[in-house]
Structure formats: C-alpha cells, structure tokens
Enzyme design. Structure first.
Site, mmCIF file in Angstrom:
data_model
loop_
_atom_site.group_PDB
_atom_site.id
_atom_site.type_symbol
_atom_site.label_atom_id
_atom_site.label_comp_id
_atom_site.label_asym_id
_atom_site.label_seq_id
_atom_site.Cartn_x
_atom_site.Cartn_y
_atom_site.Cartn_z
ATOM 1 N N TYR A 1 -1.823 5.179 13.111
ATOM 2 C CA TYR A 1 -3.191 5.573 12.815
ATOM 3 C C TYR A 1 -4.112 5.049 13.920
ATOM 4 O O TYR A 1 -3.652 4.468 14.900
ATOM 5 C CB TYR A 1 -3.579 5.102 11.411
ATOM 6 N N PRO B 1 0.832 -1.211 0.000
ATOM 7 C CA PRO B 1 0.000 0.000 0.000
ATOM 8 C C PRO B 1 0.864 1.258 0.000
ATOM 9 O O PRO B 1 1.818 1.366 0.775
ATOM 10 C CB PRO B 1 -0.789 -0.114 1.309
#
Length: 823
Positions: free
Chosen positions: A629, A440
C-alpha cells in the site's frame, strides 16, 4: 535423452542402475533387490568402500522404525551398532543447561556403509567400487531405471539442469566436520564468545568414546579468526595434489588442516579437556541448500542429496536419503508401472522434504544470527535454541521434560499455572491482559467508508472471544485511499460516530477498556490510578486497535470475492504512488507519481484520521506501512523509483513514511501506543530485505513507534514467498533481538502452542492471528480451556460461563456395557 529403446512405462524395472554408493544409494539397491530377487541391480561408486565424509549418522526413532519394517536384517545389524541417548546439553556463558526426553540413535558412518555393502552383496547386488559410473543417459539405454544418488554435487542433476531445474543456495556460515575422542552422553551445543565473534560446536556421540564435532561460525567471524587463510592453503594443496607434486601439496593440505584442528582444540579446550580432534576429508565450507523443481527425467530419478539437502543442525542427510530409498522401493512395488511409481515417489516424498527443508532453513538462519541471542538468560537461550526450527515447541518439550519448561516459564515471568500467552503486556499507558492479537482482516462490506452492523458483530464477537487486542481492518484516510468500494474509512464525522459505537461495545462488553474508552487521565492511568487498559494483573478487558492506511497503487479494485486486485468494471478513481508503476502491468491502472504538495495533503489526512480515531475511543493506533500500500510502496526499491528526496537510498525511501508517522504521533494521545506494520521482505530479487527491515524498525522507534507489527510481502505481484508454518516469525525475531523494540509476530501462527513457544523463546512480544479467528471467534478462550487455565488473562464473559467446558459429544462417550466375562 534418457529413454533409449525401452519405454518409461515398463511394468516393472528389471534392470536397475544406481549411481553412487553412499547410504541412500546402497539402501535403495538392497531394498529393490530384496523386493524382487530376479531383478538385476548394479551400483557404481567411484570411491573405495571406506571413503566417506564425516563421522557419525543420526537417526530418529521414526526412521529407525521404517528401516525395521522394510528390511529387518539391515535394522538388526544397525541396532547392534547404535549408541543411544536422550538429553541435549547447551553450554552458554558458563552455564550448562540440560533438556531430557528427546531420544536419538547414531552410529559410525563407516560402519553403516560397511553394513549396507554387506547386505547388498548378500542379496546379489552388483556393487562396483572404485568405478566411475557411466552417464545417466548411457545407463538408460539398457536399464529400466536409473537412480541418481550421486550427492549434493550430482553430475546427473547438472547434466539435465534444464529438466530438474535445481536451485542451489549458499548460506552465510562456515563449518568443518571433525571428530573428538570425547565420551558424550548427550547432544551438545557449546557456545563460545571470542574476540573474533560467536562460534559454536555441535557434538554428539556416534560410538563409545567418540563424538562427531562440527565447528561453525559466520563468514565474518571465520575470517577474523584467520581460518580463511588456512582454508586457502588447504584448497591450494588439494588442487595441486596430482602427479609428481602430489606428495608435497598433500603435505600442505595436511598442514593447513592440522592448523585448523590445533586452533579448534584451543578454542574448545574446556569441552575437550585435553582430548584430540580428528579430520576425515575435512574442510571449511559453507552449507548449500539444494532444491529441485523436478526429481525425475524419463527413467532417471534423483535420490538423497542429489534431490535435496537439509542443514546438519536439524538432522542427517543420510536419514533423508534412506527414507527416500524406502519410499522409492515401496512405490515401485505398489504402482503398476515405473512411470507411475516415480511420480508416486516424488509426490510422497516432496512434501516431507519441503517441510524438513523449511525447518532446516529456520535452524540454519538461527545459527547465522546466533550473536543476537547470546544476551538472553541461559535458560531462555536454551529454550530458544531447542525450538529454533519451529518443529520442537513448548508443548512437546513440556511432555519430554516438565522441569525444564517450568524453569523457562518462571524465567519468563509467568505465574504458576499461567501459560505464557496469558501474561499481561504493557505498551505506554495500555496494559493488554494477554499476548493474543486478532490481526487486521479486510471485510469489504462498508458503505461509503462507514462501518456497519457487520463490523460491530465481527469485531465484537472477537472481543468477546478473549483476545487481548482486536485490530480493525485497514481503515482508509480518504475516499481515494480505499482498496475497494467496500473498505472502511475515517475521513468524516459519520464514520467516527460509527467507529465509536463499536469501541463502546468492545469496552463495555469485553471487560475493562483501555485509554480509548475515555477513562484515562493524561498520565495514562485510570481514575483509580491503575494502568489504563485494565485492572489488576493486566486488566480484564479487550483493547481495540485502529489500523490506518492508504491503498496507493493497489486501490480502485473489486471486492475480494469478485476478483482480487482486479480493477473495477466502472467507477474507478485515479491512483497515486511514489512512482508511475502499476501493480500488474496491463491489468491495473498506472498511478500518478505524487507531487510534494500532494504528499503533504496525504500526511495531513493521516493526522486528521488519527485525531478522529482518538475521539472514537481506540486504545492503540497502527500505521500500515506494509503489503504494497502507499507507505509500503515508498519503502521498497521495487516500487519507489523517485530521484528526489523521497527516493533513492533507504533513508530517502523512509522519508515520507516517517513524516506521516511524526504527524500521526503528534495527533495521537501521548499515553496511547502507536505501532507500525511493515513488510520485512518483498520476497523478490532486488526488493527490501531483512537487513532493510532492521534499519526501518530502528528509524520507526526513533520517531515514536512503540512496537513493530512484522509481516512480509504483498508488495509486488511476482513475489515468491516461502510459505510454511510461522514462516514470517523469523523476521520479527530478528528485529526484536537486534533492536530491542517490541514486536508483533504474524504469519501462519495457528496454534496456542506456537504462541507460547514464540513468546518463551523471546522471538515476539505479541502474536497476531487472522484465519484462526475467522474459524473460531473464541479461539483465545478455547486455548485457555485446552490448557486448563481460568485466570485473569482469559476471563469468559459472564453470559458465556456455562460454555467453559466442551459439551458431551454423544453416546459414544457413554460407558460401554460388559459383553464378556473375565477369565
């Protein structure tokens, strides 16, 4: 302060003091005197010439070549003493595996010291044995250069720790350095599985009929085996071996050492076959890695173990010290003044040493985890051991010993002519055609969370490039869950439709699709009964995976190229997190600590996004629990200071990520795989560790995760990651081999040789690469071409078939005209 009445920038050091008469110090003295016979060089050594620790010294061919060029006389004397061999033997569970073609040279450490002492005296170096050196400060008053080669316990380094800023790290194994009357013809690793735990011997010949014999084991095994009691007795005896009681206490020390030797002779009886072990100032100790931020202080410079250490399992500290000496002498000859020369020496050697220390740390940690590898088949275990430092790879082992690597590949299950990276891999109903993943990568070019033409071309190009799995960037589950205004999302139908356009392209143009292409039945098979995700041996198509996440406290920031992690100049949205802790104090906004009802809302947003992802045609879903995150910040003790049920110990910190995982698993089709990306360490004191990562991985597996994508860091702004080639892969390795859960390895994996090596060693099941795929969208296809592979694991798209061969590079490749007659 070193400095005295002389200036550090004197053009040429005329008076040189060397503290320490080990190989590094003596070799530096000899070279400095040889390059300038008028120079005065004095060596201080507190011990006798024959006093030394250990037995044999190993050199690489490269180091030997450097010695030959720098001082042919030293090389000639060493060459007469060398014993050489090319093989490495590994005994594991009654199976002896040999790998050839390696090339080693070793000699007796005492003989090396004698040769260097003799060379120094021949050149006129003043060698003062049994004479403690004055301090570096004192020597600097009347010397132009002070070389501190006073070992791993350097008094010079300790005296000026504020300048050198050393970091000493003590590791988790105990070892003892012995010798054996053993005529080995190979480097030998002997692995023992005892009632106390796994032990190992590292042995190699250093003169005819004698071998160095290092016994090593983890601290807990060492204690269970009772060696701690013998070590305590030896330490007590050594401490008291002075004055009138010296003889008695010396006897205690000898008795403790004799007990250790007797125990080791019994443990390794099969290898020793009745031969004796011997000590030489031998004692049990943990290895300490020495790192210094600076190597020089005025006219004083560190050399060898005083500046750095590297674990014995990768090579000799003597080798590094002699290479230091060579570089120091060359720099003093080449540079216009001493100060510039010392800077050049450190600049030249530091990258080499840091690379060696990274490899040594990887090797050291491999042996600390040895117990997690012993269930591997013997041939794979041998390959794993040989490639443990990441310096030796599948490619160069193949050059050295083709028959050995052929056996490793057969044991892995690779068909003849198929590189390991092009073997298929199955997760639930999805069979990937090869082991390469496009990692990613956030692009920051979406509008209102909608992926556009850029995403179609970006992901489509990499799907055409041959990878088995292409991952999206982190797709956000809500507008407030974005990192930047340019992040993609999956919180509405418009975004779902845009993603469907991309997955359709990947499935149609990248070959046979996966479960997400809408072709699979409820049992994960396609209409023809083959495994969803491809046909034949692993399918012919690229799969596409969706990574879902929420930015948490790292949101509401500018696009990466406008200021990474910097808040927006205007239009910021409120942030949420487990605790009200900003990512950067005084820079990023303070997030709101989530309430229970808000946690439930975010959990439902993840589940709804997963449902949209399934309808959009994704083959695999990855839950982003890494990089600081939102879900990651629940896991780390540095970012989760909650006192309710969602904080506290690891079980509490895991609670919310597991609730999200449960909800996503329920919303995601049962035949499609679900993976989780984690940060396996925070790279910061008090943060998450590798032990935590193993526990987290086990919990994720219990809640339905099919694999773990093992990354590290990016959780706190003041992290100190240990960057280097494949630097994150040891965490994936540990999780895979301690839990049995499939893993995706990431982190500076840059070559197809690295991918093959990681797979064959059993350290990873899939390898994810990011930057290499930005540099070359067809990285996987080019890796196949480089290995002359044209099988089903990496088919070229039909329109690209003409590009399977590299184009001519120009007239330089043309035949050369004959311009001379043969005599």
């Amino acid at each position: 302060m070193p400095g005295g009445h002389r200036t550090a920038g004197a053009r040429r050091p005329e008076r040189v003091a060397v503290i320490g008469g080990g190989p590094g110090g003596l070799y530096a003295a000899a070279l400095l005197k040889r390059l300038d016979p008028d120079r005065t060089v004095t060596v201080w050594e507190r011990g006798a010439p024959e006093d030394t620790f250990g037995f044999g010294v190993v050199f690489s061919d490269e180091t030997v070549g450097g010695i030959e060029n720098a001082d042919p006389a030293v090389y000639a004397a060493m060459r007469e003493e060398f014993i050489r061999w090319e093989a490495i033997d590994i005994r594991h569970r009654d199976r002896l595996t040999r790998s050839g073609g390696h090339g080693f040279a070793a000699l007796d450490r005492r003989r090396l010291l004698a040769l260097l002492y003799e060379r120094c005296r021949d050149l006129g170096v003043d060698v003062r044995v049994r004479t403690p050196a004055p301090s570096a400060d004192r020597l600097a008053l009347d010397h132009d250069l002070v070389v501190a080669a006073d070992g791993a316990h350097s008094a010079t380094r300790a005296a000026h720790a504020d300048v050198f800023r050393p970091r000493l790290t003590t590791h988790g194994c105990r070892y003892i350095w012995l010798s054996a009357d053993l005529p080995l013809d190979a480097f030998r690793f002997e692995i023992l599985e005892t009632p106390h735990g796994v032990m190992q011997a590292h042995a190699y010949p250093y003169r005819p009929g004698a071998s160095t014999f290092v016994v090593e084991m983890t601290e807990d095994v060492w204690r269970r085996a009772g060696f701690d009691r013998e070590a305590a007795e030896a330490a007590e005896g050594a401490e008291g071996a002075v004055g009138a009681e010296g003889a008695a206490n010396g006897s205690d020390t000898e008795a403790a050492t004799a007990a250790t030797i007797a125990a080791c002779e019994k443990l390794f009886a099969r290898l020793l076959d009745g031969r004796a072990l011997h000590a030489n100032r031998s004692r049990w100790q943990p290895f300490t890695t020495v790192v210094n931020e600076r190597w020089r202080h005025g006219r004083t410079v560190l050399l060898g173990d005083a500046a750095h250490t590297a674990h014995f399992s990768i090579g000799s500290g003597t080798k590094l010290a002699m290479e230091d000496a060579l570089a120091l002498a060359a720099s003093l000859r080449e540079q216009p003044d001493t100060e510039t020369a010392l800077a050049a020496y450190e600049s030249e050697r530091r990258p080499v040493v840091e690379s060696t220390q990274r490899a040594a740390l990887a090797s050291l940690e491999w042996f600390e985890r040895l117990g997690s590898y012993v269930d591997q088949p013997p041939t794979q275990f041998a390959f794993n051991l040989l490639t443990r430092s990441r310096r030796v790879t599948h490619g160069n082992l193949r050059l050295r010993d083709r028959e050995f690597t052929d056996r490793v590949e057969r044991g892995f299950g690779a068909p003849p002519g198929t590189p390991p990276m092009f073997t298929p891999f199955r997760l639930r109903g999805l069979t990937l055609r090869n082991r390469v993943v496009v990692s990613p990568m956030d692009m920051y070019v979406a509008r209102d969370g909608v992926p556009g033409d850029f995403h179609l071309v970006h992901l489509g190009a990499r799907a055409l490039g041959g990878a088995g799995l292409v991952m999206t960037e982190m797709v956000c589950v809500s507008p407030r869950g974005r990192i930047t205004p340019g992040c993609t999302g999956l919180w509405n139908g418009q975004q779902e439709a845009a993603w469907r356009r991309i997955t359709d392209f990947v499935h149609q143009q990248g070959g046979a699709g996966g479960t997400g292409a809408g072709a699979s039945g409820p049992d994960g098979t396609g209409p023809d009964g083959t495994a969803a995700g491809g046909t034949g041996a692993g399918g012919t198509g690229t799969a596409i995976g969706l990574q879902l996440g929420h930015s948490g406290r790292k949101g509401s920031t500018r696009l990466m190229w406008d200021g990474i992690d910097q808040p927006l100049p205007d239009g910021n949205w409120p942030l949420v997190a487990p605790s009200p802790l900003p990512y950067r104090e005084g820079v990023n906004q303070v997030p709101h600590a989530l309430r229970a009802d808000e946690l439930a809302q975010i959990r439902d947003q993840f589940a709804a996004a997963a449902e949209r992802g399934a309808r959009a045609g994704f083959d695999l879903l990855e839950l982003h629990c890494a990089h600081g995150y939102l879900l990651s910040s629940f896991l780390s003790p540095l970012t989760n200071h909650r006192t309710d049920r969602y904080g506290g110990d690891l079980a509490g910190r895991l609670r919310f990520p597991l609730e999200v995982l449960d909800a996503v698993r329920e919303s995601w089709p049962s035949d499609r795989p679900l993976t989780v990306r984690i940060s396996a360490t925070d790279w910061a004191p008090g943060g998450a560790t590798g032990d935590d990562a193993v526990a987290v991985a086990r919990a994720l597996a219990e809640h339905g995760a099919d694999a773990v994508d093992v990354s590290t860091g990016q959780v706190v702004a003041d992290e100190r990651p240990a960057f280097g080639r494949s630097y994150q892969t040891p965490y994936a390795d540990r999780i895979r081999n301690e839990t049995g859960l499939p893993v995706i390895a990431v982190g500076a994996i840059s070559s197809w040789d690295d991918v093959n090596s990681l797979l064959l060693a059993g350290r990873a099941d899939l390898c994810a690469l990011a930057r290499p795929h930005l540099y070359d969208p067809h990285w996987t296809l080019h890796a196949a071409a480089d290995q002359s592979y044209e099988g089903p694991g990496a088919p070229w798209p039909t329109p690209y078939l003409a590009g399977r061969r590299p184009p001519p590079t120009g007239r330089t490749d043309a035949p050369k005209p004959r311009l001379a007659l043969d005599s």
